[in-house]
Scaffold this motif. Structure first.
Motif, PDB file in Angstrom:
ATOM      1  N   ASP A 226       0.811  -1.217   0.000  1.00  0.00           N
ATOM      2  CA  ASP A 226       0.000   0.000   0.000  1.00  0.00           C
ATOM      3  C   ASP A 226       0.846   1.270   0.000  1.00  0.00           C
ATOM      4  O   ASP A 226       0.323   2.365  -0.200  1.00  0.00           O
ATOM      5  CB  ASP A 226      -0.930   0.027   1.221  1.00  0.00           C
ATOM      6  N   VAL A 227       2.141   1.134   0.258  1.00  0.00           N
ATOM      7  CA  VAL A 227       3.013   2.306   0.388  1.00  0.00           C
ATOM      8  C   VAL A 227       3.633   2.664  -0.951  1.00  0.00           C
ATOM      9  O   VAL A 227       4.173   1.813  -1.656  1.00  0.00           O
ATOM     10  CB  VAL A 227       4.127   2.036   1.434  1.00  0.00           C
ATOM     11  N   ASN A 228       3.548   3.953  -1.288  1.00  0.00           N
ATOM     12  CA  ASN A 228       4.116   4.445  -2.539  1.00  0.00           C
ATOM     13  C   ASN A 228       5.495   5.061  -2.331  1.00  0.00           C
ATOM     14  O   ASN A 228       6.444   4.741  -3.045  1.00  0.00           O
ATOM     15  CB  ASN A 228       3.195   5.494  -3.165  1.00  0.00           C
ATOM     16  N   GLN A 229       5.599   5.984  -1.380  1.00  0.00           N
ATOM     17  CA  GLN A 229       6.874   6.665  -1.159  1.00  0.00           C
ATOM     18  C   GLN A 229       7.036   6.979   0.333  1.00  0.00           C
ATOM     19  O   GLN A 229       6.048   7.175   1.050  1.00  0.00           O
ATOM     20  CB  GLN A 229       6.951   7.985  -1.946  1.00  0.00           C
ATOM     21  N   VAL A 230       8.297   7.067   0.755  1.00  0.00           N
ATOM     22  CA  VAL A 230       8.628   7.369   2.145  1.00  0.00           C
ATOM     23  C   VAL A 230       9.675   8.477   2.166  1.00  0.00           C
ATOM     24  O   VAL A 230      10.641   8.443   1.402  1.00  0.00           O
ATOM     25  CB  VAL A 230       9.180   6.125   2.878  1.00  0.00           C
ATOM     26  N   PHE A 231       9.484   9.468   3.053  1.00  0.00           N
ATOM     27  CA  PHE A 231      10.402  10.600   3.135  1.00  0.00           C
ATOM     28  C   PHE A 231      10.813  10.849   4.581  1.00  0.00           C
ATOM     29  O   PHE A 231      10.000  10.725   5.495  1.00  0.00           O
ATOM     30  CB  PHE A 231       9.746  11.871   2.571  1.00  0.00           C
ATOM     31  N   THR A 232      12.085  11.226   4.778  1.00  0.00           N
ATOM     32  CA  THR A 232      12.586  11.609   6.095  1.00  0.00           C
ATOM     33  C   THR A 232      13.428  12.868   5.947  1.00  0.00           C
ATOM     34  O   THR A 232      13.615  13.370   4.834  1.00  0.00           O
ATOM     35  CB  THR A 232      13.463  10.496   6.719  1.00  0.00           C
ATOM     36  N   ASN A 233      13.948  13.344   7.068  1.00  0.00           N
ATOM     37  CA  ASN A 233      14.845  14.505   7.009  1.00  0.00           C
ATOM     38  C   ASN A 233      16.291  14.096   7.243  1.00  0.00           C
ATOM     39  O   ASN A 233      17.133  14.922   7.582  1.00  0.00           O
ATOM     40  CB  ASN A 233      14.428  15.579   8.028  1.00  0.00           C
ATOM     41  N   VAL A 234      16.603  12.809   7.039  1.00  0.00           N
ATOM     42  CA  VAL A 234      17.971  12.334   7.204  1.00  0.00           C
ATOM     43  C   VAL A 234      18.792  12.765   5.992  1.00  0.00           C
ATOM     44  O   VAL A 234      18.396  12.549   4.852  1.00  0.00           O
ATOM     45  CB  VAL A 234      18.010  10.807   7.348  1.00  0.00           C
ATOM     46  N   ALA A 235      19.938  13.371   6.266  1.00  0.00           N
ATOM     47  CA  ALA A 235      20.784  13.874   5.172  1.00  0.00           C
ATOM     48  C   ALA A 235      21.341  12.738   4.340  1.00  0.00           C
ATOM     49  O   ALA A 235      21.577  11.646   4.843  1.00  0.00           O
ATOM     50  CB  ALA A 235      21.917  14.702   5.758  1.00  0.00           C
TER      51      ALA A 235
END
Length: 235
Positions: A226-235
């Motif tokens: 069900d997941v399309n994309q994942v985002f974090t603030n890790v450099a």
């Protein structure tokens, strides 16, 4: 923003290339686009974009056509796009974009992933205020002149333009997606991929051990159908 983004994006492409679900995900996006705007890509800009993305991912033409045909069947499942927000281990903010035909299943799975990793699923807005949502277009540089192209695209919402290994990346505000897509099509530029990305206002550096923990959670999330994309603030 551009250079760091390209390296993160490259890692994500490598993960996607190893995931058998990539065509399934694109198929769902095609279904949603057809149900929302019809099966004719010339009159459905969203469908036109997803077909471009599918071709860029080497999705076979017959699978693209089958997905369009399937979407026209009234018995085909309806999918809903939902964004989830939460904090992973070590307080790392995470945004997850999903498309699902069963919200209860999706939220239960995502909550489980967070809990098992030592994180927590948050409420809407608990994380997204730390990110900017932008549209990103990717296409081959070919014989295009970067400076000339930049000047031509400024009036169409250009925020930033970058080059990486013979490809050009154009960034615009979320609301300028349609205007930029039209401008690139008017210039007969063949778009390889166009999508939306969440960019953190500030990035954090993690130790190798902590980054490994975050990557394990991201990979677990991305394995979910069900997941399309994942985002974090890790450099």
């Amino acid at each position: 923003m551009g250079r760091a983004f390209e390296f993160r994006k490259e890692r994500k492409f490598k993960r996607w290339s190893q995931m058998s679900k990539v065509f399934t995900r694109l198929g769902k996006e095609i279904v949603m686009a057809v149900k929302a705007g019809g099966p004719d890509p010339s009159n459905n800009s969203r469908l036109r974009t997803i077909i471009q993305n599918a071709k860029g991912a080497s999705m076979p033409k017959d699978r693209i056509e089958a997905a369009i045909k399937r979407a026209s069947n009234k018995d085909e499942k309806d999918y809903e796009e939902i964004v989830y927000e939460g904090y992973g281990p070590h307080g790392v903010p995470i945004i997850i974009e999903t498309s699902t035909d069963n919200i209860n299943r999706t939220v239960a799975n995502i909550r489980s992933y967070f809990t098992k990793s030592g994180g927590s699923l948050g409420t809407s807005g608990s994380v997204s205020f730390m990110f900017d949502k932008k549209a990103v277009f990717r296409f081959s540089q070919g014989d295009l002149d970067m400076e000339e192209l930049e000047l031509e695209l400024i009036d169409n919402g250009l925020d930033e333009i970058a080059e990486n290994e013979g490809e050009i990346f154009v960034y615009t505000a979320f609301e300028d997606f349609g205007k930029m897509q039209h401008a690139l099509e008017e210039k007969h530029i063949e778009i390889i991929n166009a999508d939306f990305q969440w960019f953190p206002a500030t990035s954090v550096e993690l130790s190798e051990e902590h980054e490994e923990e975050i990557n394990k959670l991201i990979e677990k999330l991305e394995e979910d159908d069900d997941v399309n994309q994942v985002f974090t603030n890790v450099a």
